[in-house]
Design an enzyme around this catalytic site. Structure first.
Site, PDB file in Angstrom:
ATOM      1  CB  ALA A 210      -0.910   0.007   1.230  1.00 34.10           C
TER       2      ALA A 210
ATOM      3  CB  SER B  26      12.602   2.293   7.194  1.00 29.20           C
ATOM      4  OG  SER B  26      11.519   2.631   6.340  1.00 29.20           O
TER       5      SER B  26
ATOM      6  CE  LYS C  92      15.371   9.254  10.338  1.00 28.43           C
ATOM      7  NZ  LYS C  92      15.153   8.595   9.124  1.00 28.43           N
TER       8      LYS C  92
ATOM      9  CG  ASP D 174      16.754  12.455   9.102  1.00 23.55           C
ATOM     10  OD1 ASP D 174      15.713  11.825   9.349  1.00 23.55           O
ATOM     11  OD2 ASP D 174      17.786  11.917   8.663  1.00 23.55           O
TER      12      ASP D 174
ATOM     13  CE  LYS E  94      19.125   9.375  10.217  1.00 25.51           C
ATOM     14  NZ  LYS E  94      20.143   9.492   9.144  1.00 25.51           N
TER      15      LYS E  94
END
Length: 380
Positions: A63, A135, A137, A237, A241
């Site tokens: 999807a 994957s 985050k 980003d 992390k």
């Protein structure tokens, strides 16, 4: 008297072989760069995995944000064309219902989106027997209440949630930190270059006599950056992390606790993507000044750093900024678009555990997601 020989028909042997293999039913949300690589990797490896691990990997749902293709017996290599022809609009609950109606077992939800809304469905999938691989985050960087409630749900339903690719693409980083922490090792600091795109940009800019805008254009052309490179240059980003790693150490930090150096000039932060790309040369003078003023024999690295008193839930200091480091240091010797992570512990002292390698790329990330799927499949 010799024993009688019983011959089993070939068809029955094949059926017995199928029964022996454990069927893993996978629903994949998001089939952009990472997702499409993942589907192709699973389909191309299916026979080999069946032979070597007695696993039958079956992608029963694929999807994106608009449509879903549901196939009880799985996708084939022509899945893109089939989804274009037969995909239909949906809501996530329909995927859960499809799995129930068809009595699908050993369920794994794979989230390859970057959708903050989709992660709100995680709890419903776990409630209905799905393990999680992501994957994406976002679920690990929302507020602590969401973070803790999801883990409580996973524990109560005896489901797993793996997200090795959240930091370091396919590198074995999160698993290493988890094992160290769970074993009682006192981690005192984690530092490194967490972004493959920013690694390439500053490795190149530091070593070559080029303007910053020309290096950034090269990174865009090579596909190292997000479509709008400001998503890389703002540092959020990298900050996400760093927060994920902090929470692996049971630290009670929120995203707002991180000090992040935004590399985008203020007057370019809110313009359209097209205007930003047209005005890239405005980045050249400020970065050239930084380059001229850096210490001798040093290079630029965009460094994430988790330090402070990590024995206290609120004792961590989290920073993300552009730093000059000696060329002959581990961070300074970094090449290409590699990421590097230095893990300092009480036992290892001043000599960190170093994990380094490809930190970006759809194929690498997809391979890491695939690894998480197999780890759950082997245990489930």
């Amino acid at each position: 008297m010799s024993a009688a020989t019983v011959e089993i028909p070939l068809e029955q042997l094949i059926n017995l072989e199928k029964i022996k293999k454990k069927k893993i039913n996978i629903a994949i949300f998001g089939h952009g760069n990472v997702g499409s690589h993942l589907v192709d990797q699973i389909i191309s490896s299916k026979e080999e995995i069946s032979r070597r691990r007695d696993l039958d990997l079956n992608i029963f749902a694929i999807a994106n944000s608009k449509t879903v293709l549901l196939r009880q017996n799985g996708l084939n290599k022509n899945w893109i064309e089939e989804k274009i022809e037969s995909g239909k609009s949906y809501n996530p609950e329909e995927v859960i219902s499809f799995a129930k109606t068809n009595n699908l077992q050993n369920l794994i939800l794979v989230d390859n989106t970057a959708d903050s809304n989709f992660v709100q469905n995680y709890s419903a999938f776990v409630e209905n027997g799905f393990h999680l691989v992501s994957s994406n985050k976002i679920a690990n960087t929302l507020d602590l209440n969401f973070y803790k409630e999801l883990r409580q749900k996973l524990t109560s339903k005896k489901r797993q949630y793996l997200y090795e690719t959240n930091v370091g693409a396919g590198l074995p980083l999160i698993d290493t930190i988890k094992l160290l922490h769970l074993s009682g090792e006192n981690i005192t600091r984690i530092r490194g270059v967490f972004s493959g795109s920013l690694s390439y940009i500053f490795n190149t800019f530091s070593e070559e006599d080029r303007t910053f805008s020309s290096v950034l254009k090269s990174a865009i052309d090579k596909g190292f950056t997000e479509p709008d490179p400001r998503e890389d240059l703002c540092g959020n980003d990298v900050g996400r992390k760093l927060l994920i790693l902090a929470r692996e150490l049971d630290l009670h930090n929120e995203f707002e606790d991180i000090s992040i150096q935004n590399l985008i000039p203020k007057d370019l932060r809110n313009v359209s993507k097209g205007e930003f790309l047209d005005r890239l040369q405005e980045l050249d003078v400020p970065f050239q000044i930084k380059k001229k003023n850096r210490p001798k024999d040093c290079v630029f690295r965009y460094v994430a750093d988790l330090h402070g008193d990590l024995s206290k839930e609120t004792g961590a200091i989290l920073t993300v900024n552009l730093t000059s480091v000696p060329k002959n240091s581990m961070l300074g010797a970094l090449k290409g678009s590699d990421s590097i992570f230095e893990i300092y512990t009480e036992s290892y002292g001043d000599n960190p555990i170093v994990i380094q390698g490809a930190g970006a790329g759809a194929a690498v990330t997809a391979r890491g997601v695939f690894g998480d799927i197999l780890r759950i499949s082997d245990k489930d």
